[in-house]
Each structure stands twice: as C-alpha cells, then as structure tokens.
Design an enzyme around this catalytic site. Structure first.
Site, PDB file in Angstrom:
ATOM      1  N   GLU A 143     -15.628  -0.605  30.019  1.00 33.89           N
ATOM      2  CA  GLU A 143     -15.294   0.253  31.258  1.00 33.89           C
ATOM      3  C   GLU A 143     -14.454  -0.852  32.103  1.00 33.89           C
ATOM      4  OE1 GLU A 143     -15.413   3.370  32.067  1.00 33.89           O
ATOM      5  OE2 GLU A 143     -16.674   3.781  30.545  1.00 33.89           O
ATOM      6  N   CYS A 150     -13.415   0.672  41.193  1.00 32.42           N
ATOM      7  CA  CYS A 150     -12.468   0.675  39.955  1.00 32.42           C
ATOM      8  C   CYS A 150     -11.571   1.628  40.026  1.00 32.42           C
ATOM      9  CB  CYS A 150     -13.461   0.595  38.469  1.00 32.42           C
ATOM     10  SG  CYS A 150     -14.257   2.090  38.485  1.00 32.42           S
TER      11      CYS A 150
END
Ligand code: NAD
Length: 456
Positions: free
Chosen positions: A210, A244
């Site tokens: 991720e 993110c």
C-alpha cells in the site's frame, strides 16, 4: 534485538494447532479488538495528540471511527465470507463437484507507517484475523507514543503466539524480513516498498504493498466551485496533508482558477482560522527532517496563501502555491504535507495525455458536472481509486477495495477485500466413484475427434 525466528516459530506452532481456524475463534478475536479500542480510547486520543497533535475529532473520523466501521463490517459478514463456494464446471466434469475453500495464509506480518498510526496498523489486522491468521505488527518508529501504546494494548489483549507487536526501525524490520512469514502487508513509501518486495522474494512470500504517489485533483470549468473548494481543502489539509490519498497537486481549468482560489482561501480560514499555527488542533509535521523538506518546497512557486511556518512546533500553514512547473522539486516527489501546488489547463485531453506519461497515482479526484468528461477521465487514466466531485471519501466505504496500481501499490484491502487478501483460494474437486468418463484416458475407444469436440 528482535528474535524474529522465535516469534515466527511460536506463531507457526500455534497456527498449526488449528486454533485460529474456526468461525467462533475469529469472531471472538474481532470482538476483543473492538473492546480493546473502546477500553484504551482515551489513551489513544492522548497518544495521537502527542505524536501528531491530532484533535479528538480528527482522531475519531480518520482513525478510531474508521476502525470500528471495519470491525463491525467484518463481524457482520464473516460467516458469509468463510462459506465454501461451490462453482460451476464444464460438461467434461460431470459426476464431480468443485469448490473454493478460503484458507488462511498462516502467519502474517504487517508493517505500518506513522501518518495514521492506529488505523493503518489495525485495519489490515481486521482482515488478517477474519481470514484466520496469526499476526505480527511492526508499527512506525516515528509514531513514538502510539507505537508504544499499540504494543501495550495488544500485549494486554491477545496472546503473543496469536498476535504481537514488534517495535523498532529499519534494523528490526530487516530482522523480521529474514524469516519466512506467509504474507507481508506493507504500508509506506514506494522506495521502501521495493525493498520489502525484494526481501520477500527470497522466500517467495506474497506481498500487498500500500504505497503513495502524486495524486492529482482536477477541477474542470463546469464544476461546482464552492463545493470543490471545500472538499479539496478538507482532503488536502486533513492531517496537514500527511495522507497517502491527499490531493498532491491541483490542475484547474484556467477559466475558473481565480474563483476556485478565492473559495479555497475562504475555506481554509473557515476550517483552521486566520492563524492556523495558533490553532490548538492543527496537525504538526511528524519530524524535523520531513519539516525541513517541506519548508524547502515553499520556494518552488509563488505563495498565494499561507506559507508561514513554526519550526519549534513543526507546523506549516495550509499553503496554496502558484506558478509551479513540472520541473520544480515540489513536483518531482510526493509532497505529503500541507502545500498545494496549483497548475492550470485549458483542455482535459491535455491533462489526460500528461497523466498517462506519469507514474500511476494512488488516487485521482475529478470535479466537474459533465458525465462525458467524468467518464473520459476514469476510462483513460490509471490510478488506485478516487472520487468524482469529492476527495478521500472513497476509502471510507468498506464495500470498495482500497489499494494502488503500478507505482502506487499492489493488492487491496478493506471489507471483504481484506479477508480475500489474507486468504488463499484453494480449489478442490470432489470426484464420484460411481462412474468414470473414459475421455481423458489413453488407449480408449473414443476417437480424437470426439475428445477434441468435448475438450475445446
Ligand atoms: P516508510 O516507507 O518510510 O516507512 C514505512 C514502514 O517501513 C515503517 O514501519 C518503517 O519502520 C519501515 N521501514 C522504513 N525504511 C525501511 C527499510 N529500509 N527497510 C525495512 N523497513 C523500513 O513510510 P512512512 O514515511 O512511514 O509513510 C509515508 C509513506 O507511506 C508515503 O509515501 C505515503 O504515501 C505512504 N502511505 C501509503 C498508504 C496507503 O494506504 N497506500 C497509507 C499511508 C502512507
């Protein structure tokens, strides 16, 4: 020093007792996780405040509340996820039955970053537990208080042979990577992600990565400017841009730029006040190195709004940066802070061509009312996931998979996708013993032409 071999061998032995496999066990552990979060709620608020100056509101909406939703969703659907699936089969298989068994990989390692230190350490845990695995969590050394608390909470709630936390930095992570876990789930930067994958490949350990990247937000000329401004400012400056999926930079149609900038300035004031650096709930930058890096970006363009910093408190105002071009350092790497570079366009096709030539981002946000343009951008650009007329919100829907593509990651999780990530799909065919179709055997009377017809 971490004794990774011992940690893994204890968890492996435990896994092989079969204790983690039953529905009842998984359900009990998910419930314990939820109770643990409730029990330590005030300590969690305190740790997040100390690490990043998170307010209760932000800690709840982006970390704890999110986790409760994930756990409840898993509790609700666990039985159905665990069901053995019967599949269809071709006529050549008449007499047999085919199934998919969801089998836990076994012993999982989860490596987490510092920006949402609780959510990003425990959301994958929900999927790992639901799928029947044991877990080792390696939180980030930069979320000091939260990592310490995470270790304490997990140690007081679960047996280490089922779940444990290993604190530490690169050295400790490298030690853990030396032993053959059955699955590695990593959240962090693309640079470290590549190292993790390389290490994992030595044991052929599957990975989920991720990662991050430069996620664009595009505002087209027919967008609802007021709402776009509000949602962009929220998405960009939540956690001071250390998200993110935060919009990394803004591409705005030249016809609406002035209007949008005006609305964004107003919105920043509404959310954070005239002096964000004095706002008690404004998030700080995690450490000095990151702060200095971000401070350097402030001279890469013309500051339209914000730009003030407080080196002692490690804070940078929500900043709108104009006159930026692709060669500026701020456009060469993921910003991961409260600075929004602004560039203009006059044709969406140019934006699409430009994005196609760059690394695939984790997210993309498009603001515009026209369906045709919305579809065009979704169809012709590749990115992990995103929103039309919003930012960040897609990741809070447990029905949607969350993950990157290309440089922004491999694999996905959340909701059922977390369960799937930590399960191996084991195919089983159960054959009958009453009759036996001769077709596949050599030396039979069936001609080549019949076999060819049936098997093609
Ligand atoms: P990072 O890659 O520096 O660190 C992540 C983890 O890896 C930490 O636990 C750290 O201790 C460990 N680590 C660091 N260097 C290592 C090495 N050489 N060998 C082994 N382990 C190592 O990331 P970060 O600074 O904590 O987080 C910021 C990055 O993470 C940003 O790029 C951001 O986009 C990304 N991120 C992605 C997601 C997502 O869900 N896709 C979520 C949050 C953050």
């Amino acid at each position: 020093m971490v004794n990774a071999a011992k940690i893994l061998s204890d968890q492996r032995k435990y896994f092989h007792t079969g204790a983690t496999l039953s529905y009842e066990f998984r359900m009990e552990k998910l419930k314990q996780l939820k109770i643990m979060l409730k029990k330590y709620e005030s300590e969690l608020f305190q740790a997040l405040k100390l690490d990043l100056n998170k307010s209760k509101h932000e800690a709840w909406t982006t970390e704890l509340g999110f986790l409760h939703v994930e756990i409840d969703f898993a509790i609700k659907h666990l039985k159905q996820w665990m069901n053995i699936q019967r599949t269809n089969q071709p006529t050549t298989h008449i007499g047999s039955k085919s199934y998919i068994h969801k089998e836990p990989y076994g012993n999982i390692m989860i490596i987490a970053p510092w920006n949402y230190p609780i959510q990003l350490a425990l959301a994958p845990v929900v999927g790992a537990i639901a799928a029947g695995n044991t877990v080792v969590i390696k939180p980030s050394e930069y979320a000091v208080e939260t990592s310490k608390l995470l270790k304490e909470m997990i140690a007081n709630t679960f047996e280490p042979k089922f779940m444990t936390v290993v604190q530490g930095a690169i050295e400790e992570t490298e030690e853990l990577l030396r032993v053959p876990f059955d699955y590695i789930f990593f959240t962090g930067s693309s640079t470290v992600g590549k190292l993790i994958m390389k290490k994992a490949s030595e044991h052929l350990t599957p990975v989920t990565l991720e990662l991050g990247g430069k996620s664009p937000v595009i505002v087209d000329r027919h967008a609802n400017i007021k709402l776009a401004a509000k949602r962009i400012v929220w998405g960009k400056f939540t956690n001071a841009g250390q998200t993110c999926v935060a919009p990394d930079y803004l591409l705005v149609h030249e016809k609406v730029k002035k209007q949008l900038v005006r609305a964004m300035k107003k919105q920043v004031k509404q959310f954070y006040g005239k002096h964000p650096l004095k706002n008690k709930s404004y998030i700080r930058i995690v450490h000095d190195r990151h702060f200095q890096r971000l401070k350097g970006f402030l001279s890469d363009g013309q500051i339209l709004y914000g730009g003030a910093v407080d080196a002692e408190k490690l804070m940078i105002e929500p900043t709108l940066l104009d006159q930026v071009d692709w060669n500026a350092p701020v456009m060469k790497e993921e910003i991961f802070g409260p600075i929004l570079p602004i560039m203009t366009f006059h044709q969406l096709d140019h934006v699409i061509a430009d994005l196609q030539s760059r690394e695939k981002p984790l997210a993309l946000y498009y603001f515009g009312r026209k369906k045709k343009q919305q579809q065009k951008i979704i169809k012709h650009t590749s990115f992990g996931g995103g929103c039309v007329n919003d930012t960040l919100y897609h990741l809070a829907n447990p029905h949607l998979p969350f993950g990157g593509v290309g440089n922004s990651g491999i694999g996905a999780y959340h909701g059922k996708y977390g369960f799937e990530t930590f399960s191996h799909s084991k195919s089983i065919l159960k054959q009958n013993n009453l009759f036996d179709i001769p077709l596949r055997y050599p030396g039979g009377k069936l001609t080549y032409s019949i076999a060819k017809r049936l098997l093609s």
